[in-house]
Design an enzyme around this catalytic site. Structure first.
Site, PDB file in Angstrom:
ATOM      1  N   LEU A 125      -0.400  -9.433   4.792  1.00 26.78           N
ATOM      2  CA  LEU A 125       1.172  -8.866   4.488  1.00 26.78           C
ATOM      3  C   LEU A 125       1.075  -7.846   5.434  1.00 26.78           C
ATOM      4  CD1 LEU A 125       3.770  -9.005   3.021  1.00 26.78           C
ATOM      5  CD2 LEU A 125       2.598  -7.664   1.046  1.00 26.78           C
ATOM      6  N   GLU A 127       0.783  -4.668   7.916  1.00 24.26           N
ATOM      7  CA  GLU A 127       0.509  -4.735   9.525  1.00 24.26           C
ATOM      8  C   GLU A 127       0.271  -3.274  10.119  1.00 24.26           C
ATOM      9  OE1 GLU A 127       4.071  -6.234  11.572  1.00 24.26           O
ATOM     10  OE2 GLU A 127       3.697  -8.225  10.491  1.00 24.26           O
ATOM     11  N   ASN A 129       1.982  -0.843  11.412  1.00 22.10           N
ATOM     12  CA  ASN A 129       2.829   0.169  11.295  1.00 22.10           C
ATOM     13  C   ASN A 129       3.389  -0.111   9.724  1.00 22.10           C
ATOM     14  OD1 ASN A 129       2.649   1.430  13.675  1.00 22.10           O
ATOM     15  ND2 ASN A 129       3.640  -0.178  14.701  1.00 22.10           N
ATOM     16  N   ILE A 157      -6.923  -6.855   6.724  1.00 23.65           N
ATOM     17  CA  ILE A 157      -6.997  -8.197   5.915  1.00 23.65           C
ATOM     18  C   ILE A 157      -8.397  -8.449   5.538  1.00 23.65           C
ATOM     19  CG2 ILE A 157      -6.375 -10.517   5.823  1.00 23.65           C
ATOM     20  CD1 ILE A 157      -3.976  -8.366   6.391  1.00 23.65           C
ATOM     21  N   ARG A 268     -32.042  12.624 -19.043  1.00 27.40           N
ATOM     22  CA  ARG A 268     -32.102  14.082 -18.150  1.00 27.40           C
ATOM     23  C   ARG A 268     -32.130  15.252 -19.160  1.00 27.40           C
ATOM     24  NH1 ARG A 268     -34.090  15.984 -13.440  1.00 27.40           N
ATOM     25  NH2 ARG A 268     -32.699  17.649 -12.761  1.00 27.40           N
ATOM     26  N   GLY A 339     -25.393  15.126 -11.293  1.00 26.82           N
ATOM     27  CA  GLY A 339     -25.752  16.427 -10.511  1.00 26.82           C
ATOM     28  C   GLY A 339     -26.222  15.987  -9.085  1.00 26.82           C
ATOM     29  N   GLU A 363      -3.262  -3.332  -2.447  1.00 31.80           N
ATOM     30  CA  GLU A 363      -2.185  -4.156  -3.341  1.00 31.80           C
ATOM     31  C   GLU A 363      -1.084  -2.872  -3.713  1.00 31.80           C
ATOM     32  OE1 GLU A 363      -3.114  -7.566  -5.387  1.00 31.80           O
ATOM     33  OE2 GLU A 363      -5.124  -7.920  -4.191  1.00 31.80           O
ATOM     34  N   THR A 365      -0.334   1.352  -3.246  1.00 32.35           N
ATOM     35  CA  THR A 365      -0.814   2.610  -3.636  1.00 32.35           C
ATOM     36  C   THR A 365      -0.259   3.049  -4.927  1.00 32.35           C
ATOM     37  OG1 THR A 365       0.994   3.799  -2.535  1.00 32.35           O
ATOM     38  CG2 THR A 365      -1.081   3.435  -1.175  1.00 32.35           C
TER      39      THR A 365
HETATM   40  C1  LIG Z   1     -10.233  -2.470   1.794  1.00 34.94           C
HETATM   41  C2  LIG Z   1      -8.805  -2.912   2.209  1.00 34.94           C
HETATM   42  C3  LIG Z   1      -8.424  -4.343   1.898  1.00 34.94           C
HETATM   43  C4  LIG Z   1      -6.998  -4.618   1.987  1.00 34.94           C
HETATM   44  N1  LIG Z   1      -6.904  -5.832   1.880  1.00 34.94           N
HETATM   45  C5  LIG Z   1      -5.507  -6.477   2.138  1.00 34.94           C
HETATM   46  C6  LIG Z   1      -5.210  -7.752   2.285  1.00 34.94           C
HETATM   47  O1  LIG Z   1      -6.069  -8.574   2.086  1.00 34.94           O
HETATM   48  N2  LIG Z   1      -4.216  -8.130   2.754  1.00 34.94           N
HETATM   49  C7  LIG Z   1      -3.143  -7.285   2.933  1.00 34.94           C
HETATM   50  O2  LIG Z   1      -1.868  -7.651   3.428  1.00 34.94           O
HETATM   51  N3  LIG Z   1      -3.358  -5.716   3.092  1.00 34.94           N
HETATM   52  C8  LIG Z   1      -4.634  -5.621   2.609  1.00 34.94           C
HETATM   53  N4  LIG Z   1      -4.938  -4.113   2.584  1.00 34.94           N
HETATM   54  C9  LIG Z   1      -3.636  -3.143   2.859  1.00 34.94           C
HETATM   55  C10 LIG Z   1      -3.170  -2.533   1.846  1.00 34.94           C
HETATM   56  O3  LIG Z   1      -2.425  -3.190   0.907  1.00 34.94           O
HETATM   57  C11 LIG Z   1      -2.468  -1.364   2.287  1.00 34.94           C
HETATM   58  O4  LIG Z   1      -3.438  -0.320   3.062  1.00 34.94           O
HETATM   59  C12 LIG Z   1      -1.697  -0.470   1.280  1.00 34.94           C
HETATM   60  O5  LIG Z   1      -0.598  -1.199   0.935  1.00 34.94           O
HETATM   61  C13 LIG Z   1      -1.010   0.818   1.776  1.00 34.94           C
HETATM   62  O6  LIG Z   1      -0.636   0.736   3.172  1.00 34.94           O
HETATM   63  P1  LIG Z   1      -0.832   1.683   4.423  1.00 34.94           P
HETATM   64  O7  LIG Z   1      -2.347   1.806   4.348  1.00 34.94           O
HETATM   65  O8  LIG Z   1      -0.119   1.449   5.510  1.00 34.94           O
HETATM   66  O9  LIG Z   1      -0.182   3.186   3.758  1.00 34.94           O
HETATM   67  P2  LIG Z   1       1.165   3.717   3.886  1.00 34.94           P
HETATM   68  O10 LIG Z   1       2.217   2.801   3.385  1.00 34.94           O
HETATM   69  O11 LIG Z   1       1.454   4.209   5.423  1.00 34.94           O
HETATM   70  O12 LIG Z   1       1.272   4.885   2.845  1.00 34.94           O
HETATM   71  C14 LIG Z   1       0.425   6.124   3.297  1.00 34.94           C
HETATM   72  C15 LIG Z   1       0.672   7.176   2.105  1.00 34.94           C
HETATM   73  O13 LIG Z   1       2.240   7.136   1.978  1.00 34.94           O
HETATM   74  C16 LIG Z   1       2.565   7.055   0.613  1.00 34.94           C
HETATM   75  N5  LIG Z   1       3.857   6.511   0.607  1.00 34.94           N
HETATM   76  C17 LIG Z   1       4.334   5.503   1.340  1.00 34.94           C
HETATM   77  N6  LIG Z   1       5.635   4.988   1.061  1.00 34.94           N
HETATM   78  C18 LIG Z   1       6.069   5.787   0.132  1.00 34.94           C
HETATM   79  C19 LIG Z   1       6.917   6.099  -0.693  1.00 34.94           C
HETATM   80  N7  LIG Z   1       8.361   5.357  -0.702  1.00 34.94           N
HETATM   81  N8  LIG Z   1       7.152   7.162  -1.523  1.00 34.94           N
HETATM   82  C20 LIG Z   1       5.871   7.522  -2.115  1.00 34.94           C
HETATM   83  N9  LIG Z   1       4.905   7.621  -1.299  1.00 34.94           N
HETATM   84  C21 LIG Z   1       4.885   6.734  -0.268  1.00 34.94           C
HETATM   85  C22 LIG Z   1       1.403   6.263   0.069  1.00 34.94           C
HETATM   86  O14 LIG Z   1       1.345   5.972  -1.259  1.00 34.94           O
HETATM   87  C23 LIG Z   1       0.281   6.782   0.829  1.00 34.94           C
HETATM   88  O15 LIG Z   1      -0.130   7.656  -0.063  1.00 34.94           O
HETATM   89  C24 LIG Z   1      -6.014  -3.600   2.466  1.00 34.94           C
HETATM   90  C25 LIG Z   1      -6.535  -2.320   2.420  1.00 34.94           C
HETATM   91  C26 LIG Z   1      -7.940  -1.848   2.396  1.00 34.94           C
HETATM   92  C27 LIG Z   1      -8.000  -0.419   2.565  1.00 34.94           C
END
Ligand SMILES: Cc1cc2nc3c(=O)[nH]c(=O)nc-3n(C[C@H](O)[C@H](O)[C@H](O)COP(=O)(O)OP(=O)(O)OC[C@H]3O[C@@H](n4cnc5c(N)ncnc54)[C@H](O)[C@@H]3O)c2cc1C
Length: 379
Positions: A125, A127, A129, A157, A268, A339, A363, A365
């Protein structure tokens, strides 16, 4: 509600503990250091029925409910959260999407291979950006006769390299239209479909995270899940269930870190007595135990609603949000209890501390969970 383990949960917990002693625990450090995704362990877990926990037996799965699913992820995550994360992504996301939205023919084609882990599943899902704002995605699928041509890339992903099949949600309509996206199943080896850069991560290092790339990738209309335009709505429903699994992952991390801290605090000694006798340490342990219990109740409440087929967007988001934050806090406190030793790789709390952070990000934040929760309660 009865929260004691049923017979299936007891069997699953016992099986994972026995399996883990031989096949997981001795290798966790090596996998973490070298970022090795243990494909053979994944396949063996498939043989144990843990890669198709929710898949009905007629499609080769175990036919269990979310209650057993929570237990399986929690128990695996106590041993190695990376394995728990991979299991969650395979079961809830890729397999779960086909199970919920595939036609009978599609389910018969892909579920038996996924449920037995003959094939490893990925789900795309996110990307580069668009993460939280996944509806703004740029990867497209354009109709060409009976086929679709996909172009673009998915980022972060799980199983993007080792996966044999991926469910991807891509744009088939206008940006800003929640009905402008559709879900496709794409098999490895399809021309124009490849994987890209593997991430070098803080934690969850034994779970593979990489890019999926589409370069004029042609897929048949038979690979479309549901109707054109349903992809985003489907993805949100898949994530409702998926959040229970990330909450369970957080619960496993918190339990693993707490158990290490509790044991260490009794052994400990400083100033002539076990450090558990100091109230500062004992109160940390009391907080950990209470927060773990609360996480567990939220998770099993969400799982119970899901089992009954009731809407659980609110309960799932609450469980995911709370359990993830608890995982980070408990892992942090566990390092403190140990510690200097907690800061080394000789004890598992250092890894739990690094691994826990994923729970507040993947999935959706914690901030996005709060958006979901507030939308549900305010309307
Ligand atoms: C180890 C790992 C495995 C993953 N596996 C998958 C996968 O299998 N498939 C898949 O599709 N994705 C996967 N992801 C992606 C993951 O779901 C995204 O990283 C996550 O949804 C956040 O998107 P972003 O990293 O682009 O952060 P951003 O969306 O850019 O967010 C950055 C910050 O801004 C905050 N923020 C953004 N919008 C708002 C808002 N409207 N209000 C308040 N705060 C906001 C966020 O909470 C965060 O703190 C994976 C990520 C990791 C790290």
């Amino acid at each position: 509600m009865d929260f004691s383990y049923n017979e299936n949960q007891k069997m699953i917990a016992d099986m994972i503990q026995k399996f883990g002693k031989q096949n997981i625990t001795p290798f966790v450090r090596e996998w973490d250091d070298a970022q090795i995704f243990p494909v053979d362990v994944f396949k063996k877990l498939g043989e144990l029925g843990l890669m198709g926990v929710l898949v009905p037996t007629e499609y080769g799965g175990s036919g269990f409910t979310y209650t057993e699913y929570v237990t399986a992820i929690e128990e695996l995550s106590i041993l190695d959260p990376s394995v728990g994360l991979s299991m969650a992504a395979h079961n809830s996301l890729c397999t779960g999407h086909i199970l919920q939205f595939g036609s009978e023919e599609q389910k018969k084609k892909w579920l038996p291979k996924l449920a037995t882990a003959e094939w490893i599943g990925a789900w795309g899902l996110t990307e580069h950006n668009t993460g939280s704002d996944s509806g703004g995605m740029a990867t497209t699928a354009v109709k060409d006769g009976d086929d679709w041509i996909l172009n673009g890339a998915k980022n972060f992903i799980t199983h993007a390299i080792s996966g044999d099949v991926a469910v991807v949600i891509v744009r088939t309509g206008e940006k800003g239209d929640s009905h402008g996206m559709s879900a496709f199943v794409i098999e490895k080896g399809t021309p124009g479909f490849s994987s890209g850069r593997k991430e070098d991560k803080l934690g969850m290092r034994a779970s593979e995270t990489a890019e999926l790339i589409f370069d004029n990738c042609r897929v048949s209309n038979d690979n479309l899940l549901g109707n054109v335009g349903d992809g985003f709505i489907q993805a949100m429903k898949v994530l409702d269930g998926g959040r229970i699994s990330i909450a369970s992952l957080g619960l496993g991390i918190a339990k693993g870190a707490y158990q290490s801290a509790l044991q260490y605090s009794k052994e400990r000694e400083q100033f002539g007595k076990p450090i558990s006798h100091f109230q500062a340490i004992a109160f940390k342990l009391a907080d950990m135990a209470t927060e773990i219990e609360a996480s567990e109740l939220l998770i099993y409440n969400a799982a119970d609603k899901k089992n009954k087929g009731e809407r659980m967007t609110l309960e799932g988001a609450m469980a995911k949000y709370y359990s993830s934050e608890v995982a980070v806090k408990v892992a942090n406190d566990a390092v403190q209890v140990l510690g200097g030793y907690g800061y080394t790789k000789d004890f598992p709390v250092e890894r739990f501390y690094r691994d826990s952070k994923l729970c507040t990000i993947g999935e959706g934040t914690s901030e996005i969970q709060k958006l979901v929760i507030s939308k549900q309660i305010i309307g």
